[in-house]
Design a protein around this motif. Structure first.
Motif, PDB file in Angstrom:
ATOM      1  N   ARG A 177       0.850  -1.184   0.000  1.00  0.00           N
ATOM      2  CA  ARG A 177       0.000   0.000   0.000  1.00  0.00           C
ATOM      3  C   ARG A 177       0.893   1.244   0.000  1.00  0.00           C
ATOM      4  N   CYS A 178       2.040   1.136   0.697  1.00  0.00           N
ATOM      5  CA  CYS A 178       2.975   2.264   0.755  1.00  0.00           C
ATOM      6  C   CYS A 178       3.486   2.613  -0.637  1.00  0.00           C
ATOM      7  N   ALA A 179       3.685   1.597  -1.465  1.00  0.00           N
ATOM      8  CA  ALA A 179       4.233   1.834  -2.808  1.00  0.00           C
ATOM      9  C   ALA A 179       3.238   2.574  -3.696  1.00  0.00           C
ATOM     10  N   THR A 180       1.951   2.330  -3.467  1.00  0.00           N
ATOM     11  CA  THR A 180       0.961   2.977  -4.334  1.00  0.00           C
ATOM     12  C   THR A 180       0.834   4.466  -4.025  1.00  0.00           C
ATOM     13  N   VAL A 181       1.152   4.859  -2.791  1.00  0.00           N
ATOM     14  CA  VAL A 181       0.975   6.281  -2.459  1.00  0.00           C
ATOM     15  C   VAL A 181       2.255   7.095  -2.599  1.00  0.00           C
ATOM     16  N   ASP A 393     -10.501  -7.750  -0.432  1.00  0.00           N
ATOM     17  CA  ASP A 393      -9.641  -7.793  -1.619  1.00  0.00           C
ATOM     18  C   ASP A 393      -8.245  -8.276  -1.237  1.00  0.00           C
ATOM     19  N   PRO A 394      -7.862  -9.494  -1.647  1.00  0.00           N
ATOM     20  CA  PRO A 394      -6.494  -9.947  -1.356  1.00  0.00           C
ATOM     21  C   PRO A 394      -5.492  -9.058  -2.109  1.00  0.00           C
ATOM     22  N   CYS A 395      -4.499  -8.546  -1.397  1.00  0.00           N
ATOM     23  CA  CYS A 395      -3.543  -7.594  -2.008  1.00  0.00           C
ATOM     24  C   CYS A 395      -2.908  -8.176  -3.268  1.00  0.00           C
ATOM     25  N   ASN A 396      -2.547  -9.463  -3.203  1.00  0.00           N
ATOM     26  CA  ASN A 396      -1.812 -10.050  -4.329  1.00  0.00           C
ATOM     27  C   ASN A 396      -2.664 -10.191  -5.585  1.00  0.00           C
ATOM     28  N   ILE A 397      -3.942 -10.378  -5.419  1.00  0.00           N
ATOM     29  CA  ILE A 397      -4.828 -10.507  -6.584  1.00  0.00           C
ATOM     30  C   ILE A 397      -5.235  -9.132  -7.099  1.00  0.00           C
ATOM     31  N   VAL A 398      -5.463  -8.231  -6.189  1.00  0.00           N
ATOM     32  CA  VAL A 398      -6.033  -6.936  -6.579  1.00  0.00           C
ATOM     33  C   VAL A 398      -4.946  -5.889  -6.837  1.00  0.00           C
ATOM     34  N   ARG A 399      -4.197  -5.515  -5.805  1.00  0.00           N
ATOM     35  CA  ARG A 399      -3.210  -4.440  -5.985  1.00  0.00           C
ATOM     36  C   ARG A 399      -2.044  -4.879  -6.872  1.00  0.00           C
ATOM     37  N   GLY A 425     -10.932  -2.392  -3.386  1.00  0.00           N
ATOM     38  CA  GLY A 425     -10.209  -2.472  -4.664  1.00  0.00           C
ATOM     39  C   GLY A 425      -8.710  -2.303  -4.442  1.00  0.00           C
ATOM     40  N   VAL A 426      -8.057  -1.574  -5.330  1.00  0.00           N
ATOM     41  CA  VAL A 426      -6.603  -1.426  -5.216  1.00  0.00           C
ATOM     42  C   VAL A 426      -6.179  -0.594  -4.003  1.00  0.00           C
ATOM     43  N   ASP A 427      -7.149   0.076  -3.360  1.00  0.00           N
ATOM     44  CA  ASP A 427      -6.825   0.857  -2.152  1.00  0.00           C
ATOM     45  C   ASP A 427      -7.077   0.065  -0.870  1.00  0.00           C
TER      46      ASP A 427
END
Lengths: 532, 288
Positions: A177-181, A393-399, A425-427
């Motif tokens: 999640r840190c990488a997306t922000v 939402d499993p992180c590995n499938i979604v994000r 979702g991806v968040d």
């Protein structure tokens, strides 16, 4: 606390008090004074335990100065290898970019559920461990580092620094999640992943649950559960019988069918912990007339690939075995069952490892199931799922894969009371069990997980169901084995079944529960059938 | 950049949303892997979407605006001030070329106006940004605990440039005549054809020297993230290119698999002679 404080002498660098944790709402306030049970002195006297209130790795303390020195030297040798293409071609470019360009703006900290739920403990900042590694790298590996360290950020290197860093790399779920922000694009999750790799690939240090009892067991026996091929077959035979008993539907689960369209890879943990998930897949595929098979070959009936979290070599070995089994079965594609990390491992990461005839197409079960539901091959009555459902939402499938909508399209058709979590979702937020945490329970680690890393998910679940009647059963749909494991543990720890009637399960169970062909429901709530 | 482009192809590590996906997927973070049998279909991707997103991100720091607004309030003027100074410099050079080689060009006056707008706004924003960033780094423990001497030095260095430039224009050169003369001098090896050139000042000299040093210094530091962001996004965060049989990615992987690792842990079984391919194909020699 500064990154250099990791070298500081202290019996416990960071302690979490109950008041530090984000409070839980009604009817869970009585859990707000709960804290992590103190580690027993006799159990930790010979291992490193000075980071925080728990232990994930448990590195044995050195016998003397010579051992300490050798430990530091071995770490530095491994660190150097992380920046060499021969040793780390897999992640070299992403690692260099993330190591060189952090602006230290702390935007990542606000996105991290562990940092947030801990009440803002500095050691849990995503940047903390990354900055420790960055400073060690600059000072001890780069030319002139010992002089420039005074200008760019100093750090002392000793046995404690390294042992704490090893432990600290297992306080991040790699949810990214840190990488997306990050406005720059720096990925502190990746740096954490590389720290774990250094310890495993150079020093042979990793939590026993993911190495000795994980990837090593899988490669030697066939499954990280310890199931040998015969036991897997027995389990599936039992599942066939169970399915008929539960749903009234006779199901036949095919093994080793050469030339089948689909090789279905399940997390073998499903066969033992959630057999209805394996059975539900079979019911759906059978009803849809899909040509499919399971593999009874060692490793082929267990989709897990724990190497994803800590070791590129172990990862590669498992991925190659999976692909080779599919190649020899001559299937058209591999479909990944409800296991998030296995999705990412074989579909995305192994994509740049498998070449030639090992490069068998891989697809998510979310997509396959969406296709089946959209085709109209199954007769569905959504009112059979007339209870509130929320989707994790499993992180590995979604994000990490961008598979967001297929599972939602399905739920919109079969769950009339579908409630999204906030955010989703991806968040989304991690279940707290990512990167191996769901299966790690040594010392008091499972308690740390439930109280800290899974806390945000529990709050999200409560929030998603906040407007629902207390006595109405509620279903958390978690299409991932590890996520299910974490959610099972938080429901159990907080007594949420009793207090809020919260239950959990996979996506396929919900589909089968809505199938009009079923004589009896596959889902029940505390022994009470979900429909009559 | 040269080093980065020579590194081996890495494994995929993308994170969604990936901005070159179609607009309907970018909206919620979806990928081509949401489609059944995607490998049999032509991929619909839009590089235009990627560049559109990246341009706004690099120019306006959209990510910080969304995720860390209070820091954006000082970071945006800082970065945008720097971009405007680069724009002002390019306009100055264009102005010098036109003045020298195109007699009576109709573009000179509009260029003059643009130089004044870009120059003034860049200098004002840059000073606000530098002062703000310095204040935040000193006053906020979250930032202070992670700041080194170099971080403060970098901000101060840029602040010196912006401050000296501000003093120069306030003290007698509001229309950047000195800068125009300097730009002409760069082309003519020192001569100037301007009718009026303000006398040289300490602040003007400092601003020119500090700007020249910064142009060399910034690419050597982490401050290069301003433009290296492109690689962090394009080459890692959004690198979702699938490995298709016989394609360039597969060729690069085959090359990588011949590399010989030397990791020392016993379960790896590396001896410096075995390749990644050998090691990945064999079972580990370790107790279970």
């Amino acid at each position: 606390m500064k990154p250099s404080d990791i070298s500081r002498k202290s019996e416990c660098l960071c302690h979490v008090e109950p008041a530090d944790l984000t409070p839980l709402p009604f009817p869970y306030e009585d859990y707000n004074d709960r804290t992590i049970t103190a580690l027993k002195p006799d159990k930790i006297k010979s291992i490193e335990s000075s980071l925080d209130d728990t232990v994930a790795v448990g590195i044995p303390k050195p016998a003397g100065e010579e051992e300490e020195k050798a430990f530091v030297e071995r770490f530095l040798a491994g660190l150097k290898k992380l920046f060499e293409k021969e040793n780390n071609w897999t992640f070299l470019q992403p690692l260099i970019l993330s190591m060189e360009h952090c602006a230290k703006c702390q935007t990542c900290s606000q996105a991290c559920p562990v940092y947030e739920m801990s009440g803002g403990k500095d050691i849990y900042r995503p940047i903390f461990r990354a900055e420790v590694l960055r400073r060690i790298y600059r000072k001890y590996i780069k030319p002139g580092g010992k002089i420039s360290a005074r200008l760019t950020g100093d750090i002392d290197l000793n046995w404690t620094t390294i042992a704490r860093l090893a432990e600290l790399s297992y306080r991040c779920t790699l949810c990214r999640r840190c990488a997306t922000v990050c406005p720059v694009g720096v990925d502190n999750g990746l740096i954490n992943h590389e720290i774990r790799k250094l310890f495993s690939q150079e020093m042979g240090i990793a939590p026993k649950e993911i190495h000795d009892k994980g990837s090593v067991l899988q490669l030697s026996k066939g499954s990280s559960t310890g199931m040998i091929p015969l036991a897997a077959r027995d389990s599936v035979e039992f599942i066939e019988e169970e399915m008929e008993e539960i749903t009234g539907c006779k199901v036949n689960i095919p093994w080793d069918v050469e030339g089948a369209d689909i090789l279905l890879l399940h997390n073998a943990g499903e066969m033992l912990a959630w057999p209805e998930n394996v059975g539900a897949f079979a019911i759906i595929f059978q009803a849809a007339g899909i040509s499919w098979t399971l593999s009874s070959e060692a490793v082929g009936y267990d989709a897990v690939n724990y190497g994803l979290w800590y070791d590129d070599v172990q990862f590669s070995r498992v991925a190659v075995r999976h692909a080779d089994i599919a190649r020899r079965l001559r299937v058209k594609k591999i479909v990944m069952g409800e296991c998030g990390h296995a999705h990412k491992a074989l579909t995305v990461i192994a994509d740049r490892l498998l070449t030639g005839d090992l490069n068998i197409p891989r697809e998510s079960a979310m997509v396959t199931l969406d296709n089946i539901i959209s085709s109209g091959k199954l007769k569905l009555d959504p009112m059979r799922n007339n209870f509130p459902v929320t989707l994790h939402d499993p992180c590995n499938i979604v994000r990490s894969m961008g598979i967001v909508e297929p599972q939602r399209r399905i739920l919109r058709k079969i769950a009339p009371l579908f409630r999204e979590m906030t955010p989703h979702g991806v968040d989304n937020y991690c279940c707290g069990g990512g990167s191996g945490f769901a299966i790690m329970s040594g010392y008091n680690f499972s308690e740390w997980r439930t109280l800290l890393s899974s806390r945000k998910k529990f709050l999200q679940i409560l929030d998603a169901f906040s407007g629902e009647p207390e006595d109405m059963p509620k279903y958390v749909c978690a299409p991932c084995s590890n996520c299910k494991g974490s959610i099972r543990d938080i429901i159990s720890y907080y007594d949420a079944e009793e207090r809020s009637r919260i239950y959990y399960g996979g996506l396929v169970e919900l589909i089968v529960n809505a199938m009009t062909d079923m004589k009896k429901p596959i889902i029940s709530f505390g022994g009470e059938p979900s429909w009559a | 950049m040269v080093r980065l482009s020579s590194l081996p192809v890495h494994v995929r590590w993308e994170v969604y949303p990936v901005q070159h996906e179609t607009a309907s997927r970018v909206y919620y973070g979806g990928s081509y892997m949401e489609e059944s049998d995607w490998w049999e279909k032509k991929q619909k991707r839009s590089l235009f979407n990627e560049f559109k997103y990246m341009a706004v991100e690099i120019l306006f720091i959209r990510g910080l605006f969304k995720e860390n607004r209070t820091l954006w309030l000082v970071s945006f003027p800082f970065h945008f001030g720097l971009y405007l100074m680069v724009a002002a410099f390019l306009l100055l050079m264009l102005n010098a070329v036109l003045a020298l080689f195109v007699e009576g060009s109709i573009f000179i006056k509009p260029l003059d106006t643009l130089i004044i707008i870009a120059g003034w706004s860049g200098i004002v924003l840059g000073n606000i940004g530098c002062a703000g960033l310095l204040y935040r780094r000193l006053s906020d423990p979250e930032l202070r605990n992670y700041s080194s001497f170099t971080d403060y030095f970098n901000i101060m260095f840029i602040f010196i440039f912006f401050l000296s430039a501000l003093i120069s224009i306030l003290a007698g050169d509001p229309f950047f005549e000195g800068a125009k003369a300097y730009a002409t001098g760069l082309i003519t090896m020192g001569s100037s054809f301007n009718g009026y050139v303000p006398g040289s000042s300490i602040s003007g000299t400092v601003s020119i020297i500090s700007a020249s040093l910064l142009a060399v210094y910034i690419p050597l530091t982490h401050m290069s993230h301003m433009f290296m962001k492109y690689f962090l996004y394009h080459s890692v965060k959004w690198d979702d290119a699938p490995n298709l049989k016989g394609g360039p990615v597969e060729k690069a992987i085959i090359k990588n698999l011949k590399l010989k690792p030397t990791w020392k842990a016993s379960h790896i079984g590396a001896d410096g002679r075995k390749s990644w391919l050998d090691i990945a194909s064999e079972a580990p020699e370790e107790k279970s």
